[in-house]
Structure formats: C-alpha cells, structure tokens
Design a protein around this motif. Structure first.
Motif, PDB file in Angstrom:
ATOM      1  N   TRP A  13       0.825  -1.224   0.000  1.00  0.00           N
ATOM      2  CA  TRP A  13       0.000   0.000   0.000  1.00  0.00           C
ATOM      3  C   TRP A  13       0.856   1.270   0.000  1.00  0.00           C
ATOM      4  CZ3 TRP A  13      -2.197  -3.841   3.550  1.00  0.00           C
ATOM      5  CH2 TRP A  13      -3.396  -4.389   3.087  1.00  0.00           C
ATOM      6  N   TRP A  47       2.826  -0.061   5.144  1.00  0.00           N
ATOM      7  CA  TRP A  47       1.690   0.857   5.087  1.00  0.00           C
ATOM      8  C   TRP A  47       0.426   0.020   5.168  1.00  0.00           C
ATOM      9  CZ3 TRP A  47       6.195   1.321   2.608  1.00  0.00           C
ATOM     10  CH2 TRP A  47       6.832   2.564   2.601  1.00  0.00           C
ATOM     11  N   PRO A  71      -4.225   0.451   5.487  1.00  0.00           N
ATOM     12  CA  PRO A  71      -5.412   1.296   5.689  1.00  0.00           C
ATOM     13  C   PRO A  71      -5.805   1.331   7.155  1.00  0.00           C
ATOM     14  CG  PRO A  71      -5.732  -0.287   3.893  1.00  0.00           C
ATOM     15  CD  PRO A  71      -4.503  -0.714   4.617  1.00  0.00           C
ATOM     16  N   ASP A  72      -6.329   2.459   7.603  1.00  0.00           N
ATOM     17  CA  ASP A  72      -6.808   2.571   8.978  1.00  0.00           C
ATOM     18  C   ASP A  72      -7.868   1.512   9.246  1.00  0.00           C
ATOM     19  OD1 ASP A  72      -5.192   4.748   8.919  1.00  0.00           O
ATOM     20  OD2 ASP A  72      -6.734   6.223   9.401  1.00  0.00           O
ATOM     21  N   ARG A 116      -9.498   3.268  12.976  1.00  0.00           N
ATOM     22  CA  ARG A 116     -10.152   4.380  12.278  1.00  0.00           C
ATOM     23  C   ARG A 116     -10.366   5.527  13.255  1.00  0.00           C
ATOM     24  NH1 ARG A 116     -12.014   2.982   7.299  1.00  0.00           N
ATOM     25  NH2 ARG A 116     -12.237   0.761   6.848  1.00  0.00           N
ATOM     26  N   ARG A 150     -14.987  10.489  13.710  1.00  0.00           N
ATOM     27  CA  ARG A 150     -15.310  11.581  12.798  1.00  0.00           C
ATOM     28  C   ARG A 150     -14.961  12.928  13.439  1.00  0.00           C
ATOM     29  NH1 ARG A 150     -18.542  12.050   8.392  1.00  0.00           N
ATOM     30  NH2 ARG A 150     -19.288   9.911   8.661  1.00  0.00           N
ATOM     31  N   GLY A 153      -6.439  11.553  12.868  1.00  0.00           N
ATOM     32  CA  GLY A 153      -6.028  10.181  13.116  1.00  0.00           C
ATOM     33  C   GLY A 153      -4.526  10.045  13.232  1.00  0.00           C
ATOM     34  N   SER A 166       0.012   4.986   8.046  1.00  0.00           N
ATOM     35  CA  SER A 166      -1.363   5.052   7.587  1.00  0.00           C
ATOM     36  C   SER A 166      -1.421   5.455   6.112  1.00  0.00           C
ATOM     37  CB  SER A 166      -2.155   6.061   8.426  1.00  0.00           C
ATOM     38  OG  SER A 166      -3.421   6.292   7.864  1.00  0.00           O
ATOM     39  N   THR A 167      -2.382   4.889   5.395  1.00  0.00           N
ATOM     40  CA  THR A 167      -2.617   5.274   3.999  1.00  0.00           C
ATOM     41  C   THR A 167      -3.684   6.354   3.892  1.00  0.00           C
ATOM     42  OG1 THR A 167      -4.259   3.513   3.736  1.00  0.00           O
ATOM     43  CG2 THR A 167      -1.983   2.981   3.149  1.00  0.00           C
ATOM     44  N   SER A 168      -4.128   6.916   5.007  1.00  0.00           N
ATOM     45  CA  SER A 168      -5.230   7.882   5.013  1.00  0.00           C
ATOM     46  C   SER A 168      -4.782   9.322   4.805  1.00  0.00           C
ATOM     47  CB  SER A 168      -6.005   7.780   6.336  1.00  0.00           C
ATOM     48  OG  SER A 168      -6.653   6.527   6.441  1.00  0.00           O
ATOM     49  N   PHE A 169      -3.531   9.527   4.394  1.00  0.00           N
ATOM     50  CA  PHE A 169      -3.013  10.874   4.184  1.00  0.00           C
ATOM     51  C   PHE A 169      -2.400  10.989   2.786  1.00  0.00           C
ATOM     52  CE2 PHE A 169      -3.126   9.939   8.653  1.00  0.00           C
ATOM     53  CZ  PHE A 169      -3.583  11.111   9.240  1.00  0.00           C
ATOM     54  N   TRP A 225      -2.710  18.913   5.013  1.00  0.00           N
ATOM     55  CA  TRP A 225      -1.911  18.111   5.926  1.00  0.00           C
ATOM     56  C   TRP A 225      -0.476  18.619   5.953  1.00  0.00           C
ATOM     57  CZ3 TRP A 225      -4.660  15.728   9.186  1.00  0.00           C
ATOM     58  CH2 TRP A 225      -5.875  15.145   8.820  1.00  0.00           C
TER      59      TRP A 225
END
Length: 267
Positions: A86, A138, A140-141, A149, A152, A156, A187-190, A205
């Motif tokens: 990832w 790497w 995913p969250d 995760r 909201r 993170g 993390s792959t969330s950025f 970011w």
C-alpha cells in the motif's frame, strides 16, 4: 517512527540483590508510540541548523536506578524489510532517505533485506520471527489494531512504531537493555501528505512523508517524544524542513554507536 499520544512507557526492573548461584534474570518488554497528523494553514519555521534545546528529548525506556536505557546493539547490523503493498508513489525513496538520515545521526548500520508480506499488528506478524529486524509497512486505517479508524472530526494517527526490548545481565556483571526488534506502520489515510524532506504543504496536511518516516524510525531505535515543535520527535506534524533538531540529535547519540557495544547476556 505518534496533543495526546497513545504511548506506553514501561520502566525497567532494577537488578536483583546478589544471591549466590542465582542466574541473571532476562525479561522482555513491549513498547510503542505514534505520530499524529495536523491540518492547518501554517506559518513556516526557520530552515537551517539544529533548532531548539539540546535537552529536548526523551527515551522510550529511560534509565532507572541500577538499570540502563534500551537501545539496539550498535556493533551488530540492524536489518530492515518493507511491505510495499500500500505504499504511495515515491514512498520507498523517502523511506530510504529517512534510514540514511538516521544512520548519519546515530552511526547505527541499517541493512536492507528486501520486501515482506508482513503487516505489524496482525496475527501473521506476531507469529513471525523478526528478531534483529525493523519491519516497515503501510496499511489502511482499521486493518490492524495499531492504527484504528479515527472518530469523525478528529485527526487520526499518521504512523505507529513499536517493538520489544530485553533486559538482562552480561558476563561483565553489568545490566543492559537491548531493543531486539521493531516495526513502523504508516497510515494510507493521508494521500495528500507531501513527499520528500522539504517544507511540505502550506495548506492541508502538514509535514512530509520524510518527516513522518524519520519520526517513526527514531521511535524504533528508542526515542520518545519531544516537547518543542522544532524537533522531529514532536508528536504532531509541523510545516518545516525535515531536519533533526538539537534535542533529537542528543537523544539519537545516546541510542547510537557512541554508547558502545552491548555484550551478550548470560543465563
């Protein structure tokens, strides 16, 4: 290599009172720590020199009475593998650059041993023999317990680093604590996080992938968080060039080659 942190600080057990014919105790401790992302419009920081206080550092396993702080044995190579499944485009070059910067600051020898399918925080990783290695991946969250995760509306985790340290006594009678293995999970969330080691994004970011890699790898060799925003080990990403601060460099020297070899444990 994590303004709150999900850190776990474990103290070291003081050496037992001498008892005839009692073998030295060897115990193993887990450690982990993380870095958080920040999203804002940022004013740039100064670009040059090792900034901040040389005292602005901390160790994941600080020394206590009769017990040392934990570090890798600098007289052995530290192997590393990477799971690129990832990895964002350009991330492997940033990771290699971070290892080079860590080597320059510590004198530790990092030896690349290829790719792996292991992901820290999974049953497969826990079952694998990774002693002597830093595993980087790497994910995913939410795919592992290490990076859940984010709720909201909350920032993170950008990354998490951890591993194990063993304490024991060597043939010279002195106590030592060695880091035996470590991991870095990113993390792959950025996806909009800037690559490289420069200033990074002015909006969105903050920080860069190179800065994040340096932070987490420094955790993997025994550093904890710093208090000042000019240090790479500050726990929240900042907009500045990814250069070690004065406190970072002090801490890295303490866990590096200058601290000397660690003899083999007895018993």
């Amino acid at each position: 290599m994590v303004v709150a942190s999900a850190l776990v600080l474990l103290g070291l057990t003081p050496p037992p009172a001498p008892v005839a014919h009692t073998p030295p105790r060897i115990s193993r401790h887990e450690f982990r720590d993380a870095a958080y992302g920040s999203s804002a419009t940022a004013a740039p920081m100064a670009a040059f020199g090792a900034l901040g206080s040389s005292r602005d550092y901390s160790l994941l396993f600080p020394a206590q009475t009769g017990a040392p702080y934990a570090r890798w044995n600098p007289c052995k190579p530290i192997y590393w593998r990477v799971n690129p499944r990832w990895a964002p485009e350009g991330a492997l070059a940033d990771l290699q650059g971070a290892f080079s910067r860590l080597h320059a600051a510590t004198g530790l020898a990092f030896v690349y041993r290829g790719t792996t399918t292991l992901v820290p925080g999974t049953a497969a990783y826990d079952a694998a023999d990774t002693d002597g290695y830093i595993i980087v991946a790497w994910a995913p969250d939410g795919s592992t317990a290490l990076i859940p995760r984010a709720p909201r509306g909350r920032y993170g985790l950008m990354g998490m680093a951890g591993g194990y340290a063993t304490t024991g006594y060597a043939s010279n009678g002195k106590p030592y604590a060695t880091i035996d293995k470590a991991y870095v999970l990113l993390s792959t969330s950025f996806p909009s996080l800037a690559g490289g080691f420069g200033w990074g994004n002015r909006y969105g970011w903050l920080g860069t992938r190179g800065m994040l890699d340096m932070h987490e790898l420094a955790h993997a060799v025994g550093l904890d968080h710093a208090r000042g925003t000019t240090q790479i080990m500050y726990p929240v990403a900042q907009r500045m060039p990814a250069n070690w601060g004065a406190g970072d460099l002090t801490g890295l020297r303490l866990v590096g080659r200058a601290a000397g070899c660690i003899p083999a444990f007895t018993g």
